[in-house]
Scaffold this motif. Structure first.
Motif, mmCIF file in Angstrom:
data_model
loop_
_atom_site.group_PDB
_atom_site.id
_atom_site.type_symbol
_atom_site.label_atom_id
_atom_site.label_comp_id
_atom_site.label_asym_id
_atom_site.label_seq_id
_atom_site.Cartn_x
_atom_site.Cartn_y
_atom_site.Cartn_z
ATOM 1 N N VAL A 102 0.874 -1.169 0.000
ATOM 2 C CA VAL A 102 0.000 0.000 0.000
ATOM 3 C C VAL A 102 0.909 1.217 0.000
ATOM 4 C CG1 VAL A 102 -1.860 1.243 1.143
ATOM 5 C CG2 VAL A 102 -1.745 -1.257 1.288
ATOM 6 N N ILE A 103 0.943 1.917 -1.128
ATOM 7 C CA ILE A 103 1.859 3.045 -1.274
ATOM 8 C C ILE A 103 1.163 4.342 -0.875
ATOM 9 C CG2 ILE A 103 3.195 1.887 -3.072
ATOM 10 C CD1 ILE A 103 1.766 3.594 -5.150
ATOM 11 N N SER A 104 1.972 5.346 -0.530
ATOM 12 C CA SER A 104 1.463 6.641 -0.059
ATOM 13 C C SER A 104 1.299 7.600 -1.233
ATOM 14 C CB SER A 104 2.443 7.255 0.940
ATOM 15 O OG SER A 104 2.749 6.335 1.965
ATOM 16 N N VAL A 105 0.145 8.253 -1.295
ATOM 17 C CA VAL A 105 -0.148 9.218 -2.360
ATOM 18 C C VAL A 105 -0.539 10.548 -1.711
ATOM 19 C CG1 VAL A 105 -1.587 9.733 -4.370
ATOM 20 C CG2 VAL A 105 -0.921 7.360 -3.874
ATOM 21 N N ALA A 106 -0.020 11.635 -2.240
ATOM 22 C CA ALA A 106 -0.323 12.958 -1.690
ATOM 23 C C ALA A 106 -1.802 13.282 -1.868
ATOM 24 C CB ALA A 106 0.533 14.021 -2.367
ATOM 25 N N LYS A 107 -2.441 13.615 -0.762
ATOM 26 C CA LYS A 107 -3.872 13.934 -0.787
ATOM 27 C C LYS A 107 -4.105 15.372 -1.271
ATOM 28 C CE LYS A 107 -6.398 11.934 2.362
ATOM 29 N NZ LYS A 107 -7.059 11.556 3.633
ATOM 30 N N ARG A 108 -3.136 16.208 -1.053
ATOM 31 C CA ARG A 108 -3.153 17.612 -1.502
ATOM 32 C C ARG A 108 -1.721 17.991 -1.840
ATOM 33 N NH1 ARG A 108 -0.597 20.073 2.576
ATOM 34 N NH2 ARG A 108 -1.018 19.507 4.756
ATOM 35 N N GLY A 127 10.224 2.843 -6.261
ATOM 36 C CA GLY A 127 10.807 3.401 -5.052
ATOM 37 C C GLY A 127 9.780 4.054 -4.141
ATOM 38 N N HIS A 128 8.553 3.530 -4.122
ATOM 39 C CA HIS A 128 7.467 4.185 -3.402
ATOM 40 C C HIS A 128 7.500 3.884 -1.906
ATOM 41 C CE1 HIS A 128 5.817 5.737 -7.047
ATOM 42 N NE2 HIS A 128 5.719 4.526 -7.587
ATOM 43 N N ILE A 129 6.959 4.806 -1.130
ATOM 44 C CA ILE A 129 6.969 4.728 0.328
ATOM 45 C C ILE A 129 5.707 4.003 0.809
ATOM 46 C CG2 ILE A 129 7.036 6.023 2.488
ATOM 47 C CD1 ILE A 129 9.551 6.391 0.872
ATOM 48 N N PRO A 130 5.852 2.907 1.565
ATOM 49 C CA PRO A 130 4.676 2.246 2.135
ATOM 50 C C PRO A 130 3.896 3.179 3.056
ATOM 51 C CG PRO A 130 6.603 0.815 2.289
ATOM 52 C CD PRO A 130 7.099 2.171 1.869
ATOM 53 N N LEU A 131 2.588 3.082 3.003
ATOM 54 C CA LEU A 131 1.735 3.962 3.803
ATOM 55 C C LEU A 131 2.019 3.807 5.298
ATOM 56 C CD1 LEU A 131 -0.670 5.971 3.663
ATOM 57 C CD2 LEU A 131 -2.190 3.991 3.924
ATOM 58 N N GLY A 132 2.360 2.598 5.730
ATOM 59 C CA GLY A 132 2.615 2.367 7.140
ATOM 60 C C GLY A 132 3.880 2.996 7.660
#
Length: 427
Positions: free
Chosen positions: A343-349, A379-384
């Motif tokens: 689960v990768i982190s995506v900018a909400k704003r 190279g994505h950052i896991p949400l956790g």
């Protein structure tokens, strides 16, 4: 013999019930305490919460007013042995008490990682109502548990575990698993924040951060990643397809595109919006003429794709079953057996250089499921891992975050365990 019968037999043999330590006395934790108090042979013996009064109130709801508080491990251990209820502020204090199973209902990945890691080293079984932690370091924790002769499990009642039970059933009766998933009970709004859902949260009696994580899709993405890793299924595409669907249309919708459905291939996880919620489903396939004829006779559909559907999941009400399964059967209800999904982190704003990311269900990021392979390649950052990370360059809304965008706090337990897990899986 039922779990209750076996738990009561165990209690007669040992002279005490299964002792559970619970982390977090919020909505999920409260439900767990009350329900466990109604199951013979099992008791919540200790609660840890950063607001200890919540633990005291939870015990009161379960009919207990014999609460002992404090920080002296010897005194608290003696209280547990004497059958008293214990409330502490520090979650890791539970690892030093005479408990059998630790249940984490904090929903905070870092808390879950600390409790699970230290609990396993202290000889406790671990049951997670914290799927957010599982999709970040669950494979490492499950591997460590096996090596130590303990059990690490995600709890029953959450959609990943109830769907995994359907997956096992469909495989056991000889069908191919084409898709496994859940119904999402609200429209997807990736921009949802605690402020934007505050009114709805108040009406539902929910924490607005929790509701925001449901509405922005993070919770669904987390649950489907846990299912993919626990049932060895694939993620079909970033974010999956998530169509609107009814129960009656499940078998028509969740089939490969070549056969008129929405899936690029078989053997995947996905979700839908609409009246399938709050249930879980599995699409199984069999094209043998005898099976097709028998399924038609049984009014199970025309085939070769068939929907197997459970119309509910009971969250903390069912969670004590995983405690029983761990203690009596020494098996997990669900634990990662592969690392197929992230689960990768995506900018909400738009994020601005220098600000801190607030994490799951907050104002700054939401989670999207992707294959572990794609997440690694990007190279994505896991949400956790993203909570508390500092933004190191301006990031437009909708950007999947990488190490070039944010600097995570490498001193946390969950970051340390994630580095170990990455070494384990060869990342």
């Amino acid at each position: 013999m039922s779990y209750v019968d076996r738990l009561l037999t165990r209690e007669r043999e040992l002279g005490r019930p299964v002792r559970v330590g619970l982390v977090g006395a919020g909505q999920m934790g409260l439900g767990f305490v009350v329900q466990a108090s109604r199951i013979g042979g099992m008791e919540v013996a200790a609660i840890a919460d950063i607001a200890p009064e919540r633990g005291v109130r939870a015990f009161a709801q379960a009919g207990r007013d014999d609460v002992v508080t404090g920080a002296d491990p010897a005194a608290l251990s003696a209280a547990v042995d004497a059958g008293r209820a214990v409330v502490v502020e520090d979650a890791t204090a539970l690892t030093r008490l005479p408990l059998d199973v630790l249940v984490d209902a904090s929903g905070v990945p870092e808390v879950g990682a600390r409790v699970a890691f230290h609990g396993l080293l202290a000889g406790k079984d671990i049951a997670m109502l914290n799927v957010e932690c599982d999709v970040t370091v669950g494979l490492l924790l499950a591997t460590l548990a096996t090596r130590l002769g303990r059990v690490y499990t995600v709890c029953r009642g959450d959609e990943p575990v109830e769907c995994k039970a359907l997956v096992d059933y469909v495989r056991d009766i000889g069908f191919e698993v084409v898709c496994a998933g859940k119904g999402k009970n609200n429209p997807l709004d990736p921009a949802a924040t605690p402020a934007s859902v505050a009114e709805a949260a108040e009406a539902k009696g929910m924490n607005p951060h929790m509701l925001a994580s449901f509405v922005d899709g993070s919770k669904t993405m987390i649950e489907m990643a846990a299912l993919a890793n626990g049932a060895n299924l694939k993620v079909p595409s970033r974010g999956m397809s998530g169509p609107h669907c009814t129960v009656e249309a499940l078998a028509e919708t969740f089939r490969p595109a070549a056969d008129g459905g929405v899936l690029p291939e078989a053997g995947v996880v996905d979700y839908c919006t609409g009246p399938v919620a709050p249930g879980v489903f599995v699409i199984g396939r069999s094209d043998h003429p005898v099976v097709v004829t028998e399924m038609a006779y049984l009014s199970a559909g025309k085939g070769p794709y068939y929907a197997f559907y459970r119309p509910y999941h009971l969250a903390s009400i069912e969670a004590p079953l995983s405690v029983a399964e761990a203690v009596l059967d020494r098996t997990p209800s669900l634990a990662p057996t592969a690392w197929n999904a992230e689960v990768i982190s995506v900018a909400k704003r738009d994020l601005v250089t220098g600000e801190l990311v607030d994490g799951i269900g907050g104002d700054t990021v939401y989670g999207v499921t992707d294959s572990a392979e794609n997440a690694k390649a990007g190279g994505h950052i896991p949400l956790g891992l993203v909570s508390g990370a500092r933004v190191v360059r301006d990031v437009p809304a909708g950007t999947a975050l990488t190490a070039s965008d944010v600097a995570i706090d490498e001193t946390t337990t969950i970051a340390t365990l994630r580095r170990l897990q990455d070494s384990l899986v060869g990342v």
